[in-house]
Design a protein around this motif. Sequence first.
Motif, PDB file in Angstrom:
ATOM      1  N   PHE A 154       1.177  15.360 -11.595  1.00  0.00           N
ATOM      2  CA  PHE A 154      -0.249  15.598 -11.836  1.00  0.00           C
ATOM      3  C   PHE A 154      -0.895  14.386 -12.484  1.00  0.00           C
ATOM      4  O   PHE A 154      -1.948  13.896 -12.060  1.00  0.00           O
ATOM      5  N   THR A 156       0.008  11.221 -12.693  1.00  0.00           N
ATOM      6  CA  THR A 156      -0.117   9.974 -11.938  1.00  0.00           C
ATOM      7  C   THR A 156      -1.132  10.107 -10.806  1.00  0.00           C
ATOM      8  O   THR A 156      -1.852   9.162 -10.513  1.00  0.00           O
ATOM      9  N   LEU A 157      -1.185  11.262 -10.188  1.00  0.00           N
ATOM     10  CA  LEU A 157      -2.212  11.430  -9.160  1.00  0.00           C
ATOM     11  C   LEU A 157      -3.600  11.336  -9.779  1.00  0.00           C
ATOM     12  O   LEU A 157      -4.514  10.745  -9.200  1.00  0.00           O
ATOM     13  N   VAL A 160      -4.302   7.603 -10.466  1.00  0.00           N
ATOM     14  CA  VAL A 160      -4.505   6.776  -9.287  1.00  0.00           C
ATOM     15  C   VAL A 160      -5.781   7.183  -8.546  1.00  0.00           C
ATOM     16  O   VAL A 160      -6.157   6.587  -7.541  1.00  0.00           O
TER      17      VAL A 160
ATOM     18  N   LEU B 105      -0.762   5.585  -1.774  1.00  0.00           N
ATOM     19  CA  LEU B 105      -1.279   6.270  -2.961  1.00  0.00           C
ATOM     20  C   LEU B 105      -2.556   5.646  -3.506  1.00  0.00           C
ATOM     21  O   LEU B 105      -3.360   6.333  -4.130  1.00  0.00           O
ATOM     22  N   GLN B 106      -2.708   4.344  -3.315  1.00  0.00           N
ATOM     23  CA  GLN B 106      -3.916   3.703  -3.839  1.00  0.00           C
ATOM     24  C   GLN B 106      -5.134   4.296  -3.148  1.00  0.00           C
ATOM     25  O   GLN B 106      -5.202   4.327  -1.931  1.00  0.00           O
ATOM     26  N   HIS B 107      -6.081   4.747  -3.944  1.00  0.00           N
ATOM     27  CA  HIS B 107      -7.205   5.408  -3.293  1.00  0.00           C
ATOM     28  C   HIS B 107      -8.110   4.389  -2.624  1.00  0.00           C
ATOM     29  O   HIS B 107      -8.448   3.360  -3.185  1.00  0.00           O
ATOM     30  N   ARG B 145      -4.071  20.493  -5.480  1.00  0.00           N
ATOM     31  CA  ARG B 145      -3.665  19.527  -6.506  1.00  0.00           C
ATOM     32  C   ARG B 145      -2.278  19.858  -7.042  1.00  0.00           C
ATOM     33  O   ARG B 145      -1.457  18.960  -7.254  1.00  0.00           O
ATOM     34  N   ARG B 148       0.398  19.002  -4.351  1.00  0.00           N
ATOM     35  CA  ARG B 148       0.584  17.542  -4.248  1.00  0.00           C
ATOM     36  C   ARG B 148       1.282  17.002  -5.485  1.00  0.00           C
ATOM     37  O   ARG B 148       2.125  16.111  -5.396  1.00  0.00           O
ATOM     38  N   SER B 149       0.933  17.539  -6.647  1.00  0.00           N
ATOM     39  CA  SER B 149       1.586  17.072  -7.877  1.00  0.00           C
ATOM     40  C   SER B 149       3.075  17.340  -7.827  1.00  0.00           C
ATOM     41  O   SER B 149       3.895  16.481  -8.189  1.00  0.00           O
ATOM     42  N   VAL B 150       3.420  18.520  -7.394  1.00  0.00           N
ATOM     43  CA  VAL B 150       4.832  18.900  -7.334  1.00  0.00           C
ATOM     44  C   VAL B 150       5.590  17.962  -6.397  1.00  0.00           C
ATOM     45  O   VAL B 150       6.635  17.401  -6.758  1.00  0.00           O
ATOM     46  N   HIS B 152       4.631  14.972  -5.106  1.00  0.00           N
ATOM     47  CA  HIS B 152       4.574  13.562  -5.521  1.00  0.00           C
ATOM     48  C   HIS B 152       5.406  13.314  -6.772  1.00  0.00           C
ATOM     49  O   HIS B 152       6.129  12.312  -6.862  1.00  0.00           O
TER      50      HIS B 152
END
Lengths: 197, 197
Positions: A154, A156-157, A160, B105-107, B145, B148-150, B152
Amino acid sequence: MSPRANLNRERVLLTALELADAHGYDHLTLAGVAAALGIRLPSLYNHVDGLPGLRRDIALWGTRQLADELRRAAVGRAGSDAIVHVARAYRTFAHQHPGAYTASLQHPSPEDVQLNAAAGEVFDVVAAVLRPYNLQGDDLIHAMRGLRSVMHGFVTLEHVGGFGMSVDREASFERLLAIYLHGLESSNTGNHLAKLP
Amino acid sequence: MSPRANLNRERVLLTALELADAHGYDHLTLAGVAAALGIRLPSLYNHVDGLPGLRRDIALWGTRQLADELRRAAVGRAGSDAIVHVARAYRTFAHQHPGAYTASLQHPSPEDVQLNAAAGEVFDVVAAVLRPYNLQGDDLIHAMRGLRSVMHGFVTLEHVGGFGMSVDREASFERLLAIYLHGLESSNTGNHLAKLP
DNA sequence: TTGACAAAGCTAACATGGTTAGTTTATAGT
DNA sequence: ACTATAAACTAACCATGTTAGCTTTGTCAA
């Protein structure tokens, strides 16, 4: 002209921390640190073992600080209450010190006793806070990995910029924690019956 | 002596991908790419817009590829089955292409239409796979979210060597998914019964 | 008080990497 | 065969990291 700037390893570290937190760990340069301290780049080598050494110092500081704040958040609490507070502290630290947090992620070389000790402290807090769930053997490891994944993922997302929508991020985090804890508890109902205090 | 190496942007990209996946995204250098291709560094500028441009190309490739593999994993499945398969595909991709995954990952900058479109595709797959849970409004965002957190978080901690103990990582991942899905379902029982608004 | 020494700063020099400018050359199309 | 273009090249410059060696400064003991 250069009246002995009165530096030491710690002041160099603090300056580097500020820069890493402000501009990102990857953009930390010795040149930037030297400029911020008002000395020439090579003079830094009197205090720090090059860029790798400085990075290690940041990692050590970050890991120790993280362990400290997690411990502080856990003290006097138990069960899901403790976990939620630890997770909030984790997120807060990562936000306040993104550079140091990033540094703390690189896994230490086996010879680095201090850094491994600090990493062990973080490990211990997370383990301690999961203890009341009575997880047996590998199950504790699975749970620790899961909790760290949730927190780290969470955070790091967030950092970023991965969460584009303008929806409250605190709420998302709290929701995620609640979901994880709920799942953890019910996956574990059998053991849970044999509770402690 | 230099018989026109027959390069194009794509071959440069593929070489860069290999290097980034092999040695890490942060260690990708134009010098390394040029050496691998057998040309001099400045010649790369005929194909690629400097290091930032190359990184963007890798990010685009990675994001598209990720979207593609997630879609492939989701097709023909529904509910938790779909989510588990998407999550496994996510992890597999991150393992097979750590460099491209990091790049993705870079937005993206808002002007980069292609990259934003690719990011949107990933977003859409995750949204689609959570649709059966009948999440209302912000709840869908929270769930996305969280998922994705889990994914990533686990994958990057794995990649960084954060899981020291020699306990089966697949098992940890499956356990984490099960816990998250269980928590998601039970946190949502109310909505689940009242299917549509 | 003074003088020697260690530490902290400095300059100089070099390596690597990214970038731009300008030149040569291979190849594809006429 | 000729020419235009694109792809390679060399040369040059800037930034960063690193090492070597010189100079200065502060301290401590004679």
